[in-house]
Design an enzyme around this catalytic site. Structure first.
Site, PDB file in Angstrom:
ATOM      1  N   LEU A   1       0.821  -1.135   0.088  1.00  0.00           N
ATOM      2  CA  LEU A   1       0.024  -0.055  -0.055  1.00  0.00           C
ATOM      3  C   LEU A   1       0.747   1.146  -0.081  1.00  0.00           C
ATOM      4  CD1 LEU A   1      -2.608  -0.937   2.754  1.00  0.00           C
ATOM      5  CD2 LEU A   1      -2.812  -1.105   0.320  1.00  0.00           C
ATOM      6  N   ASP A   2       0.591   2.175  -0.493  1.00  0.00           N
ATOM      7  CA  ASP A   2       1.287   3.596  -0.571  1.00  0.00           C
ATOM      8  C   ASP A   2       1.293   4.094   0.557  1.00  0.00           C
ATOM      9  OD1 ASP A   2      -0.802   5.557  -0.669  1.00  0.00           O
ATOM     10  OD2 ASP A   2      -1.225   5.204  -2.564  1.00  0.00           O
ATOM     11  N   ILE A   3       2.039   5.279   1.050  1.00  0.00           N
ATOM     12  CA  ILE A   3       2.251   5.733   2.222  1.00  0.00           C
ATOM     13  C   ILE A   3       0.982   6.377   2.870  1.00  0.00           C
ATOM     14  CG2 ILE A   3       3.008   8.127   1.245  1.00  0.00           C
ATOM     15  CD1 ILE A   3       4.944   8.102   3.757  1.00  0.00           C
ATOM     16  N   ASN A   4      -0.083   6.918   2.085  1.00  0.00           N
ATOM     17  CA  ASN A   4      -1.089   7.506   2.157  1.00  0.00           C
ATOM     18  C   ASN A   4      -2.358   6.666   2.594  1.00  0.00           C
ATOM     19  OD1 ASN A   4       0.004  10.189   2.441  1.00  0.00           O
ATOM     20  ND2 ASN A   4       0.064  10.308   0.249  1.00  0.00           N
ATOM     21  N   THR A   5      -2.351   5.423   2.241  1.00  0.00           N
ATOM     22  CA  THR A   5      -3.136   4.755   2.182  1.00  0.00           C
ATOM     23  C   THR A   5      -2.973   3.603   3.449  1.00  0.00           C
ATOM     24  OG1 THR A   5      -3.341   4.207  -0.163  1.00  0.00           O
ATOM     25  CG2 THR A   5      -4.361   2.571   1.039  1.00  0.00           C
TER      26      THR A   5
END
Length: 246
Positions: free
Chosen positions: A107-111
């Site tokens: 998952l990306d950092i903002n998810t």
């Protein structure tokens, strides 16, 4: 009997097939005195080295398959180490002796939301591979006017820079004014795919959470930054989804 080099190393719990293929391309893996190439096949008598360190191809004990689910908070990165010294998801996991936790579906950092980790490289490979069509479900809050035509295009398919993409299911889950919640389902895990699909329609994603992977739901009693190990029967069920024996 010979097998592909990356499969043998993944089955030892050293990393996912994809990760090991990168090591081979980077010249970090050797077979005897020769630098390994993608496509090389070996048997259990081969002498294999990673970064010059010999690898024992026949484990002293059979691999005991383990699987963790983890509630990733926003702000953590899905790498083992980070040059910017940001917190990583691996830092919270229990240690393994002689093995590595392999992440399934980054998952990306903002998810935030559900991440899965295993010590079994073959299980990680199959659960990540598009051919098995494993569902990923997300709760997404969007900002913008979403009409029926946008939803139709998102389900029919949108051309992104890395190919066609589509949601297999979209369910509206309410909201206020321009902020609306949807649950969306994908059967693949390309980089930032959920966000890019919405952005292709001029819609901004303001919150994104993965709530399900295959049959594994994000537990309501699991708090951010916490993990839980799956029970043997749960692991067996997960393995059967991708035709993997016990």
């Amino acid at each position: 009997m010979t097998e592909k080099l990356q499969k043998v190393l993944a089955n030892l719990g050293l990393g996912s097939r994809r990760e090991i293929e990168r090591w081979i391309q980077q010249g970090r893996v050797s077979i005897g005195s020769d630098v390994a190439k993608l496509g090389d096949r070996i048997d259990r008598r081969a002498s294999v080295f990673i970064d010059g360190k010999p690898i024992k191809l026949a484990p002293s004990t059979p691999l005991k398959r383990r699987v963790l689910i983890y509630y990733k908070p926003e702000g953590e990165v899905c790498t083992r180490t980070d040059p910017e010294n940001r917190p990583t998801v691996f830092s919270r996991l229990p240690p393994l002796r002689g093995e590595r936790w392999i992440m399934i579906g980054r998952l990306d950092i903002n998810t935030l939301g559900l991440l899965i980790f295993t010590n079994d490289g073959e299980l990680a490979h199959r659960l990540s591979h598009p051919s098995y069509e494993i569902e990923r479900e997300y709760a997404v809050r969007v900002l913008g006017e979403v009409d029926a035509n946008i939803l139709k295009r998102l389900k029919k398919g949108v051309q992104l820079e890395d190919g066609m993409a589509a949601f297999t299911r979209i369910e509206e889950r309410g909201g206020e004014r321009a902020n609306r919640w949807y649950h969306v389902v994908l059967k693949e895990g390309r980089n930032r795919e959920v966000r890019r699909l919405w952005e292709s329609q001029g819609i901004q994603v303001s919150r994104l959470m993965r709530i399900r992977f295959a049959d594994l739901q994000l537990p309501t009693d699991l708090r951010r930054g916490q993990w839980r190990e799956l029970k043997p029967e749960e692991i067996k069920h997960l393995a059967r989804l991708v035709n993997l024996s016990e």
